[in-house]
Enzyme design. Structure first.
Site, short mmCIF file in Angstrom:
data_model
loop_
_atom_site.label_atom_id
_atom_site.label_comp_id
_atom_site.label_asym_id
_atom_site.label_seq_id
_atom_site.Cartn_x
_atom_site.Cartn_y
_atom_site.Cartn_z
N ASP A 259 1.43 10.45 3.62
CA ASP A 259 1.79 11.38 4.31
C ASP A 259 0.68 12.23 4.91
O ASP A 259 0.42 13.43 4.33
CB ASP A 259 3.15 12.27 3.61
CG ASP A 259 4.03 12.85 4.64
OD1 ASP A 259 3.85 12.56 5.87
OD2 ASP A 259 4.79 13.57 4.11
N CYS B 250 23.17 45.88 14.20
CA CYS B 250 23.48 46.86 14.89
C CYS B 250 24.89 47.53 14.80
O CYS B 250 25.16 48.53 15.01
CB CYS B 250 23.34 46.70 16.50
SG CYS B 250 24.56 45.34 17.07
N LYS C 299 2.14 4.77 1.44
CA LYS C 299 2.29 5.26 2.65
C LYS C 299 2.06 6.81 2.31
O LYS C 299 2.77 7.46 2.23
CB LYS C 299 3.66 5.12 3.28
CG LYS C 299 3.77 5.63 4.58
CD LYS C 299 5.20 5.08 5.18
CE LYS C 299 5.28 5.52 6.82
NZ LYS C 299 5.11 7.06 7.08
N CYS D 165 27.86 42.96 13.26
CA CYS D 165 26.66 42.69 13.23
C CYS D 165 25.76 43.20 12.14
O CYS D 165 25.91 44.61 11.99
CB CYS D 165 26.00 42.75 14.50
SG CYS D 165 24.07 42.59 14.68
N TYR E 12 -7.52 2.12 6.11
CA TYR E 12 -6.69 0.91 5.92
C TYR E 12 -6.76 -0.09 6.81
O TYR E 12 -5.81 -0.87 6.50
CB TYR E 12 -5.30 1.21 5.30
CG TYR E 12 -4.62 2.36 6.01
CD1 TYR E 12 -3.96 1.98 7.17
CD2 TYR E 12 -4.40 3.40 5.86
CE1 TYR E 12 -3.39 2.56 8.02
CE2 TYR E 12 -3.80 4.52 6.63
CZ TYR E 12 -3.20 3.98 7.87
OH TYR E 12 -2.60 4.83 8.38
N GLU F 113 0.86 -1.14 -0.08
CA GLU F 113 -0.05 -0.17 0.02
C GLU F 113 0.92 1.25 -0.10
O GLU F 113 1.89 1.07 0.49
CB GLU F 113 -1.04 0.13 1.22
CG GLU F 113 -1.62 -1.15 1.42
CD GLU F 113 -2.40 -1.13 2.75
OE1 GLU F 113 -2.48 -0.23 3.31
OE2 GLU F 113 -2.78 -2.40 3.41
N CYS G 73 20.59 45.21 20.21
CA CYS G 73 20.56 44.87 18.81
C CYS G 73 19.17 44.99 18.38
O CYS G 73 18.51 44.02 18.94
CB CYS G 73 21.47 43.46 18.68
SG CYS G 73 21.31 43.09 16.98
N CYS H 208 26.40 38.31 18.13
CA CYS H 208 26.54 39.60 18.59
C CYS H 208 25.85 39.54 20.04
O CYS H 208 24.82 39.17 20.18
CB CYS H 208 25.50 40.49 17.77
SG CYS H 208 25.15 42.18 18.22
N LYS I 201 10.74 3.78 3.30
CA LYS I 201 10.74 5.22 2.92
C LYS I 201 11.42 5.46 1.85
O LYS I 201 12.67 4.96 1.61
CB LYS I 201 11.34 6.02 4.17
CG LYS I 201 10.65 5.48 5.48
CD LYS I 201 9.38 6.10 5.89
CE LYS I 201 9.24 7.55 5.79
NZ LYS I 201 9.62 8.08 7.03
#
Length: 589
Positions: free
Chosen positions: A65, A364, A63, A361, A179, A61, A384, A379, A267
Site C-alpha cells: 500500500d 452562534c 500488495k 447552532c 516487482y 505477491e 456564524c 445554520c 483486496k
C-alpha cells in the site's frame, strides 16, 4: 571532474530543471482488477483455467500500500523516475527518488547480462512506501508542530515523493519494493519468478513474501496467511496480487481497456477495531451544515490512530442507533476515511440515551433548519463564527476571488485578532495595519496582500457570487445565475419562481439562493461589499460584443485527467467550452 552521478554522495544535491515535468512511460502502467472477496478471486481463477485448460504456474505477491513508481535505467545507471500518473504519462520525480536509500543509482555488476541490450534503456516498476514506524514518527512531529498529520502511510509516501525540496524527501525514510518491468522483451528472464530473482541480484529491494503456486488451494492459503500476518508486517499491505507466471502466457491472455487479464488484486477486508464513544459533537461547516462527529478513545486502525469520525447526519446516527457511552466498531472506508459501523449492543450501558440534533447552532445560537426532503440541518447566518474561517478562505480561493497570499494561517490570525469576521472586512485592511498585526507579515508581504485584495474587486460578477458560499451554488451555477441576472440587484429582486425558471437551476437551488439573499445578516455583508467597490454587476453589452459563436450549444462535457499536450488547465478548458455555448458537468471532475 571526478564526481560520479551514481555515487551515494550525489543522492541529495541542488536541483536544476523543471520538477514534476511530464514523462511518458515505456509502456502503459495498467491498473489491476480487484477481487473484493474469495468468490471474485475464484471467478478469476476459473477464467484463467478456462483459457489454458488447466491452472498454470502462478506467482503470489503482497500488495504493498504505497505509491507506484517507474524507474528508468540506461547502461545500468538510473536516469529518471516517474509517478504512475494516468498510466501513460507520469511526473518526473527523479531528484526525489534518488534520495530513497534502497533505490540503486547503478545496477550491480553482472546485472546487465540479464538485459538483452545492455546499453538500451529499461523501465522497472515498483512501489514506494513508508514503513509504519517512520509514518508514526512523521505524524508525531507534524502534530507537535501544529501541522495536519497524514491520513495513512500511502498518502505520506506519495506526498514525500512530490516535495519541491528533495532534502525533505530524504528525511522521510521511504523504502521500495520493485516487482515489474515495463517491457519484458528487453529481459533475458521469461517468467515473473525469474524477473523477481534478477531484480534482487541487480540490487533492488524485492519483497521476500512471494510464492510460486499451481492450484486454487495454494492461492487461498497464501491469501489467508498474508491476512493473518498483516498487522505484524513493518509496512502496510491491502491485499495479495496473483499473476500468471509465464510472460508468454501473460501475452496470450492480454489486456482489457484498463487492466491485464493475467493478474488480479485480492483486496483484504477493511480492518475493524472497537473503542469507546465518549461524545457526539456537532461541527458547523462553511455552508452552515451541522455534522455530528463521533469523539472516541484513540484506536489504531489501518496504520494510523483514529479518535474522531463523521456520523454524517441525524438520520444516520439514528439508523445505526449510536449512543454516547457505546462501544463502537470502527474501520477505515477504503483504508482512508474513519467510519463508525455501529455499536456493540451487548456492551451498551443501561443509561445510554438516543441522540438528537440540537435545535440551535452550537456556534452562534441561531435556530437551525432542516428543509423538506433534506437530511442535513443548517445554520443560515453568515455571521456564524464557526462558518467564518471557512467562508473567508473560500472567498479568497483561486476559484472565487483569487486573493493571492491569503492563506489559512493568515486568515486564522486575522479572525483570532478580531479584525476580520466576514468577507467584506477584507476590503478595509491596509498595509500598515497588516504589517503591525501579530501575524508574521512584513511590509513587503503586507503590500502584496493589499494589492491582491484590491485586484480582486474587479472579478466578474460570477466570482463573488460563487465566493459568497451559497448552498448548492458552485462555480458553474454561479455563472448560470450571473448570465440570467447580471447584477446583484437583479438577482436579489428575483422571485423564487423566477430563479427556478432559469435553465439548470430548479426549485431546490432557487429556494436556497432566495433564502440566502433575504437573510438580513447576508444582505448587510453584500451591501458592504458594494460600498467597498467590489464588482457586483457585469457589463452585458461588452459581453455580447465579445461573445464567441455558440458552436457547442446543447452539449455537456465532463472534464477529467489532464491535458498534457496543450498545457491547458481543466478550469481553462471548462471556460473555453462554456464560452462556446457548452455546459460543463461538475460530476467526476
Amino acid at each position: 571532474e571526478l564526481i560520479d552521478p551514481s555515487s551515494p554522495t550525489q543522492r541529495v544535491g541542488g536541483y536544476v530543471g523543471e520538477q514534476f515535468a511530464p514523462i511518458q512511460h515505456e509502456r502503459r502502467m495498467y491498473s489491476l482488477d480487484d477481487a473484493m472477496g474469495a468468490e471474485e478471486l475464484d471467478e478469476w481463477l476459473a477464467r484463467v483455467k478456462e483459457f489454458f485448460g488447466t491452472i498454470p504456474e502462478l506467482v503470489c505477491e503482497l500488495k504493498i500500500d504505497g505509491s507506484s513508481v517507474a524507474f528508468t535505467y540506461e547502461g545500468g545507471r538510473l536516469i529518471r523516475a516517474a509517478t504512475r500518473g494516468d498510466g501513460t504519462t507520469g511526473e518526473d520525480i527523479t531528484v526525489n527518488v534518488r534520495t530513497v536509500k534502497d533505490v540503486p543509482l547503478r545496477l550491480r555488476d553482472g546485472a546487465l547480462s540479464g538485459i538483452r541490450d545492455a546499453d538500451a534503456s529499461i523501465e522497472l516498476r515498483g512501489e514506494c512506501y513508508m514503513p509504519k514506524t517512520s509514518f508514526e514518527a512523521l505524524n508525531a512531529a507534524a502534530e507537535a508542530n501544529g501541522k495536519q498529520p497524514f491520513a495513512n502511510p500511502r498518502n505520506a509516501a506519495a506526498g514525500s515523493l512530490r516535495q519541491k525540496d528533495p532534502q525533505i524527501t530524504a528525511h522521510r525514510d521511504l523504502s521500495t519494493f520493485v516487482y515489474a518491468v515495463g517491457d519484458e522483451r528487453k529481459l533475458v528472464a521469461e517468467t515473473q519468478w525469474d524477473l523477481l530473482k534478477w531484480l534482487g541480484e541487480a540490487g533492488f529491494h524485492v519483497n521476500p513474501d512471494i510464492a510460486l503456486v499451481n492450484s486454487v488451494e495454494e492461492v487461498h492459503e497464501f491469501c489467508r496467511k498474508s491476512l493473518e500476518r498483516r498487522d505484524a508486517l513493518p509496512y502496510d499491505i491491502d491485499g495479495v496480487v496473483v499473476k500468471v507466471n509465464s510472460f508468454a502466457q501473460q501475452e496470450a491472455m492480454g489486456y482489457t481497456a484498463r487492466a491485464p487479464r493475467w493478474a488480479i488484486a485480492f483486496k483484504f477486508p477493511p480492518e475493524e477495531k472497537t473503542t469507546l464513544l465518549r461524545d457526539i459533537t456537532v461541527q458547523v461547516g462553511r455552508t452552515g451544515k451541522l455534522t455530528p462527529v463521533a469523539e472516541m478513545d484513540p484506536v489504531l486502525v489501518a496504520g494510523s490512530t483514529v479518535a474522531r469520525a463523521t456520523l454524517h447526519n441525524e438520520d444516520e446516527v439514528l439508523r445505526k442507533d449510536v449512543r454516547v457511552g457505546d462501544t463502537v466498531i470502527v474501520r477505515k472506508a477504503g483504508d482512508v476515511i474513519p467510519e463508525v459501523l455501529g455499536p456493540v449492543f451487548s456492551l451498551r450501558p443501561d443509561d445510554a440515551q438516543p441522540w438528537s440534533m440540537p435545535k440551535e447552532c452550537p456556534s452562534c445560537g441561531s435556530p437551525v433548519v432542516r428543509e423538506d426532503g433534506e437530511a442535513d440541518y443548517r445554520c443560515i447566518s453568515i455571521d456564524c463564527p464557526a462558518q467564518a474561517l471557512e467562508r473567508l478562505l473560500h472567498w479568497a480561493s483561486r476559484g472565487a476571488m483569487d486573493i493571492d497570499g491569503m492563506g489559512e494561517e493568515i486568515v486564522r490570525r486575522l479572525v483570532e485578532s478580531g479584525r476580520v469576521s466576514d468577507v467584506a472586512d477584507y476590503y478595509t485592511l491596509d498595509e500598515v495595519e497588516l504589517a503591525q498585526l501579530q501575524i508574521g507579515l512584513g511590509q513587503t508581504i503586507a503590500k502584496k496582500l493589499v494589492a491582491a485584495i484590491d485586484e480582486s474587486r474587479t472579478r466578474p460578477f460570477a466570482r463573488p457570487l460563487f465566493g459568497l458560499g451559497m448552498r448548492h451554488v458552485g462555480k458553474t451555477m454561479a455563472e448560470t445565475l450571473a448570465r440570467a441576472f447580471p447584477s446583484m440587484d437583479a438577482l436579489m429582486a428575483a422571485t423564487e419562481e423566477q430563479l427556478a425558471a432559469v435553465d439548470g437551476v430548479g426549485p431546490k437551488i432557487a429556494h436556497s439562493t432566495y433564502l440566502f439573499l433575504r437573510t438580513p445578516d447576508n444582505v448587510q455583508v453584500i451591501e458592504r461589499l458594494a460600498k467597498h467597490g467590489v464588482r457586483l454587476a457585469d457589463d452585458v453589452e461588452a459581453q455580447a460584443a465579445d461573445a464567441l459563436p455558440q458552436t457547442l450549444e446543447g452539449l455537456t462535457f465532463v472534464l477529467t485527467g489532464s491535458l498534457t499536450q496543450s498545457g491547458m488547465k481543466r478550469d481553462e478548458a471548462g471556460a473555453a467550452l462554456k464560452a462556446r455555448g457548452a455546459k460543463r458537468s461538475e460530476e467526476h471532475t
